[in-house]
Design an enzyme around this catalytic site. Structure first.
Site, PDB file in Angstrom:
ATOM      1  N   ARG A  27       0.859  -1.190   0.000  1.00  0.00           N
ATOM      2  CA  ARG A  27       0.000   0.000   0.000  1.00  0.00           C
ATOM      3  C   ARG A  27       0.889   1.232   0.000  1.00  0.00           C
ATOM      4  NH1 ARG A  27      -5.207  -1.155  -1.382  1.00  0.00           N
ATOM      5  NH2 ARG A  27      -5.962  -2.970  -0.231  1.00  0.00           N
ATOM      6  N   ALA A  39     -11.357  -7.234   0.860  1.00  0.00           N
ATOM      7  CA  ALA A  39     -12.116  -6.016   1.127  1.00  0.00           C
ATOM      8  C   ALA A  39     -12.356  -5.287  -0.183  1.00  0.00           C
ATOM      9  CB  ALA A  39     -11.345  -5.122   2.093  1.00  0.00           C
ATOM     10  N   GLU A  57     -16.316  -9.365  -3.706  1.00  0.00           N
ATOM     11  CA  GLU A  57     -14.906  -9.191  -3.362  1.00  0.00           C
ATOM     12  C   GLU A  57     -14.232 -10.517  -3.047  1.00  0.00           C
ATOM     13  OE1 GLU A  57     -12.984  -6.569  -3.710  1.00  0.00           O
ATOM     14  OE2 GLU A  57     -14.687  -5.411  -4.447  1.00  0.00           O
ATOM     15  N   GLU A  61     -11.061 -11.396  -5.319  1.00  0.00           N
ATOM     16  CA  GLU A  61      -9.733 -11.388  -4.711  1.00  0.00           C
ATOM     17  C   GLU A  61      -9.203 -12.780  -4.388  1.00  0.00           C
ATOM     18  OE1 GLU A  61      -9.517  -8.603  -1.465  1.00  0.00           O
ATOM     19  OE2 GLU A  61      -9.895  -6.911  -2.803  1.00  0.00           O
ATOM     20  N   GLU A 107      -3.184  -4.636  -6.986  1.00  0.00           N
ATOM     21  CA  GLU A 107      -3.759  -5.971  -6.834  1.00  0.00           C
ATOM     22  C   GLU A 107      -3.008  -7.026  -7.635  1.00  0.00           C
ATOM     23  OE1 GLU A 107      -7.822  -5.209  -7.856  1.00  0.00           O
ATOM     24  OE2 GLU A 107      -8.359  -4.869  -5.768  1.00  0.00           O
TER      25      GLU A 107
END
Length: 150
Positions: A27, A39, A57, A61, A107
């Site tokens: 991040r 999330a 999600e 993910e 991602e």
């Protein structure tokens, strides 16, 4: 200054062995690779519920679906500056499905792994993980008696 935000969901996905599906993701604002759980933003259709977003999600993910869902809570992440309301869920009864999603940007570098719930709980208490949604979900799940020993 108020940061407008559409809201978000967080999913504590647990398999039959009480392992938590975790993500490791860099991040930029925190300049750190964080251990997180699935999330995402509530940014879809107007009639999409937080549970619908949580299902989406988890599929995007992790390539998983869940048969059992429990809503833990909804909490503002930082009400002094942001309108972000996060809805927290526990998902169980997991099965693998197609992702229907091509990861991009941050991602694309995301790593998926399983962590035993009790070890993750201990890591939270020791301050070894610092993603607030993960911390809150792990603590709430135990406090509600949904996983681990109280």
């Amino acid at each position: 200054l108020v940061l407008e935000h559409p809201g978000a969901v967080v999913v504590l996905a647990l398999d039959d062995e009480d392992r938590v599906l975790c993500l490791s993701q860099y991040r930029h604002p925190g300049q750190h690779r964080f251990v997180e759980i699935p999330a995402g933003l509530i940014d879809g259709h107007e009639d999409e519920t937080p549970l619908d977003v949580a299902r989406r999600e988890l599929r995007e993910e992790a390539g998983l679906e869940a048969t059992d869902w429990v809503e833990l809570t909804a909490a503002y992440s930082s009400p002094g500056i942001s309108a972000e309301l996060i809805h927290y869920f526990v998902a169980r009864g997991l099965t693998h499905v197609d992702r229907d999603f091509e990861p991009e940007h941050e991602e694309a570098e995301m790593q998926v792994f399983w962590a035993p719930y009790d070890e993750l709980y201990d890591a939270v208490l020791a301050g070894l993980v610092s993603d607030a949604p993960l911390v809150l979900a792990v603590l709430l799940a135990r406090a509600r008696g949904l996983v681990g020993t109280v």
